[in-house]
Motif scaffolding. Structure first.
Motif, PDB file in Angstrom:
ATOM      1  N   GLY A   5      52.463  28.909  92.504  1.00  0.00           N
ATOM      2  CA  GLY A   5      51.506  27.855  92.437  1.00  0.00           C
ATOM      3  C   GLY A   5      52.109  26.623  93.132  1.00  0.00           C
ATOM      4  N   ASP A   6      53.184  25.859  92.290  1.00  0.00           N
ATOM      5  CA  ASP A   6      54.016  24.515  92.840  1.00  0.00           C
ATOM      6  C   ASP A   6      53.915  24.484  94.495  1.00  0.00           C
ATOM      7  OD1 ASP A   6      53.588  23.741  90.081  1.00  0.00           O
ATOM      8  OD2 ASP A   6      56.125  24.167  90.090  1.00  0.00           O
ATOM      9  N   LEU A   7      54.574  25.740  94.721  1.00  0.00           N
ATOM     10  CA  LEU A   7      54.922  25.734  96.044  1.00  0.00           C
ATOM     11  C   LEU A   7      54.074  25.728  96.646  1.00  0.00           C
ATOM     12  CD1 LEU A   7      56.808  26.279  98.827  1.00  0.00           C
ATOM     13  CD2 LEU A   7      56.806  28.445  98.562  1.00  0.00           C
ATOM     14  N   ILE A   8      52.696  26.310  96.524  1.00  0.00           N
ATOM     15  CA  ILE A   8      51.404  26.283  96.460  1.00  0.00           C
ATOM     16  C   ILE A   8      50.701  24.597  97.313  1.00  0.00           C
ATOM     17  CG2 ILE A   8      48.850  27.366  97.027  1.00  0.00           C
ATOM     18  CD1 ILE A   8      50.177  29.948  96.337  1.00  0.00           C
ATOM     19  N   ARG A   9      50.714  24.544  96.328  1.00  0.00           N
ATOM     20  CA  ARG A   9      49.969  23.202  96.031  1.00  0.00           C
ATOM     21  C   ARG A   9      50.903  22.255  97.184  1.00  0.00           C
ATOM     22  NH1 ARG A   9      48.345  24.795  91.076  1.00  0.00           N
ATOM     23  NH2 ARG A   9      50.309  25.078  90.144  1.00  0.00           N
ATOM     24  N   GLN A  10      52.007  22.193  97.030  1.00  0.00           N
ATOM     25  CA  GLN A  10      53.526  20.908  97.835  1.00  0.00           C
ATOM     26  C   GLN A  10      53.066  21.841  99.188  1.00  0.00           C
ATOM     27  OE1 GLN A  10      57.204  21.989  96.937  1.00  0.00           O
ATOM     28  NE2 GLN A  10      56.641  21.435  94.481  1.00  0.00           N
ATOM     29  N   LEU A  11      52.909  22.955  99.664  1.00  0.00           N
ATOM     30  CA  LEU A  11      52.134  23.138 101.072  1.00  0.00           C
ATOM     31  C   LEU A  11      50.951  22.841 101.497  1.00  0.00           C
ATOM     32  CD1 LEU A  11      54.489  26.582 101.767  1.00  0.00           C
ATOM     33  CD2 LEU A  11      55.263  24.586 102.127  1.00  0.00           C
ATOM     34  N   GLN A  12      49.807  22.243 100.535  1.00  0.00           N
ATOM     35  CA  GLN A  12      48.496  22.160 100.293  1.00  0.00           C
ATOM     36  C   GLN A  12      47.790  23.461 101.369  1.00  0.00           C
ATOM     37  OE1 GLN A  12      48.604  18.574 102.560  1.00  0.00           O
ATOM     38  NE2 GLN A  12      48.651  17.271 100.666  1.00  0.00           N
ATOM     39  N   ILE A  13      48.051  24.859 100.841  1.00  0.00           N
ATOM     40  CA  ILE A  13      47.723  25.590 101.517  1.00  0.00           C
ATOM     41  C   ILE A  13      46.202  25.947 100.133  1.00  0.00           C
ATOM     42  CG2 ILE A  13      47.589  28.031 101.583  1.00  0.00           C
ATOM     43  CD1 ILE A  13      50.766  28.399 101.738  1.00  0.00           C
ATOM     44  N   SER A  14      44.926  26.843 101.105  1.00  0.00           N
ATOM     45  CA  SER A  14      43.388  27.027 100.500  1.00  0.00           C
ATOM     46  C   SER A  14      42.985  27.485 101.381  1.00  0.00           C
ATOM     47  CB  SER A  14      42.931  25.819 100.113  1.00  0.00           C
ATOM     48  OG  SER A  14      41.974  25.963  99.865  1.00  0.00           O
ATOM     49  N   LEU A  15      42.921  29.027 100.573  1.00  0.00           N
ATOM     50  CA  LEU A  15      42.173  29.604 101.523  1.00  0.00           C
ATOM     51  C   LEU A  15      40.546  30.503 101.810  1.00  0.00           C
ATOM     52  CD1 LEU A  15      44.691  33.015 100.923  1.00  0.00           C
ATOM     53  CD2 LEU A  15      45.403  31.329 102.246  1.00  0.00           C
ATOM     54  N   ASP A  16      39.751  28.888 101.086  1.00  0.00           N
ATOM     55  CA  ASP A  16      38.503  28.555 100.402  1.00  0.00           C
ATOM     56  C   ASP A  16      38.175  27.458 100.938  1.00  0.00           C
ATOM     57  OD1 ASP A  16      39.027  27.347  98.460  1.00  0.00           O
ATOM     58  OD2 ASP A  16      37.918  28.405  97.101  1.00  0.00           O
TER      59      ASP A  16
END
Length: 330
Positions: free
Chosen positions: A319-330
């Motif tokens: 989750g920390d990495l996803i937020r750092q990468l600013q990934i969103s699938l919706d």
């Protein structure tokens, strides 16, 4: 009321209360005998025939025998496992509808701004398995992990890596690998699935990828791909000559694909514990362990509390990495 009459009344009330507890499945030994008394549905939010489905069917066949009731696998693929997960999150919390989850479950809360369920709607039962991955390449000159790291040292000429899609386990592990090893030049190339990614990997169009040993083995054995490292704590029996990332100095990159079982929240604790205990017994079986070893998968069979801690850690790291990468699938 006469003392004897009152005593009888209290005794009758106690017996009635115990009968109710046994009926709903939450009252100790009697409850465990009462549950289950009808078939159990296990939702697998992925297509039939994949590794997750195979693991679920192998394990649940044994669980069914121990419980003395049919356990029916119900494949409900769609929306990165969200469709099937939502079905179980909204099911009656009685132990008769369960869910098989993998890493996507722990990541989806960070990947999607809006989910039709909350993590609190589901309760961990047990981790079933963990599966080591392998880091592979077909690029000439990349024979060791150090070779690969050096190849990504130039931000102006990035080394590409493949995955089965943005936010997938292979994508996130590739990003973690690049950041941990100091690779300044990497470029993620997402595909619609593992098959297309593997085709371009074998041809050398992309530089490297993490994937299951069972999937990459047919390309590694004839020399189409070079295995640089495995992601488990130890070397894999299927690739004994390939070092682990931990062995190569990167214990923080130890990672597994995994599978586990969830139940609707508010499922009676006695039922959750019963299921976890039966799963743990099944995972110790020699025949099942042999079948799992064939796909480089280890049995786990954790307690509900252990599985809850594991999911929380997975959700935090990714989750920390996803937020750092600013990934969103919706």
């Amino acid at each position: 009321m006469h003392k004897t009459s009152a005593h009888r009344a209290r005794g009758a009330l106690r017996l009635a209360a115990l009968a109710v507890l046994a009926t709903v499945g939450i009252g100790g030994a009697g409850a465990q005998e009462a549950y289950p008394n009808r078939p159990i549905r296990v939702v697998v939010p992925y297509p039939a025939g994949g590794n997750t489905d195979i693991i679920a069917r192998d394990v649940m066949k044994e669980v069914s025998a121990r419980l003395g009731q049919p356990v029916v696998i119900d494949n409900k693929p769609g929306a990165n496992s969200i469709l099937g997960t939502d079905i179980v999150a909204k099911a009656a919390p009685d132990g008769y509808t369960l869910l098989v989850v993998i890493g996507a479950y722990a990541n989806n809360e960070a990947l999607y701004r809006s989910l039709p369920y909350k993590p609190a709607d589901l309760a961990p039962v047990a981790q079933l398995t963990r599966t080591s991955l392998v880091l592979v390449t077909a690029r000439p000159g990349l024979r060791t992990l150090d070779d690969l790291v050096r190849s990504g040292g130039d931000a102006g000429a990035p080394q590409s890596f493949a995955s089965s899609g943005v936010g997938s386990a292979a994508h996130l592990l590739g990003e973690r690998f690049a950041r941990t090893t100091g690779m300044k030049g990497t470029m993620h190339v997402p595909y619609k699935g593992t098959a297309d990614a593997t085709t371009d990997l074998v041809s050398g169009r992309v530089g490297f990828m993490f994937d299951a040993i069972s999937a990459m083995g047919p390309h590694i054995r004839p020399g189409k791909l070079t295995a640089l490292a495995v992601t488990g704590q130890d070397r894999s029996p299927l690739l004994p000559e390939v070092p682990s990332l931990k062995e190569l100095g990167h214990p923080e990159l130890v990672a597994y694909a995994w599978a586990g079982v969830m139940a609707p929240a508010r499922t009676p604790p006695a039922i959750v514990q019963r299921l976890a205990g039966e799963i743990a017994s099944v995972m110790r079986g020699a025949e099942l362990r042999t079948r799992l070893a064939a796909i480089s998968t280890e049995p786990v069979g954790s307690t509900p509390a252990e599985f809850a801690r594991f999911i929380a850690q997975e959700a935090k790291v990714n989750g920390d990495l996803i937020r750092q990468l600013q990934i969103s699938l919706d």
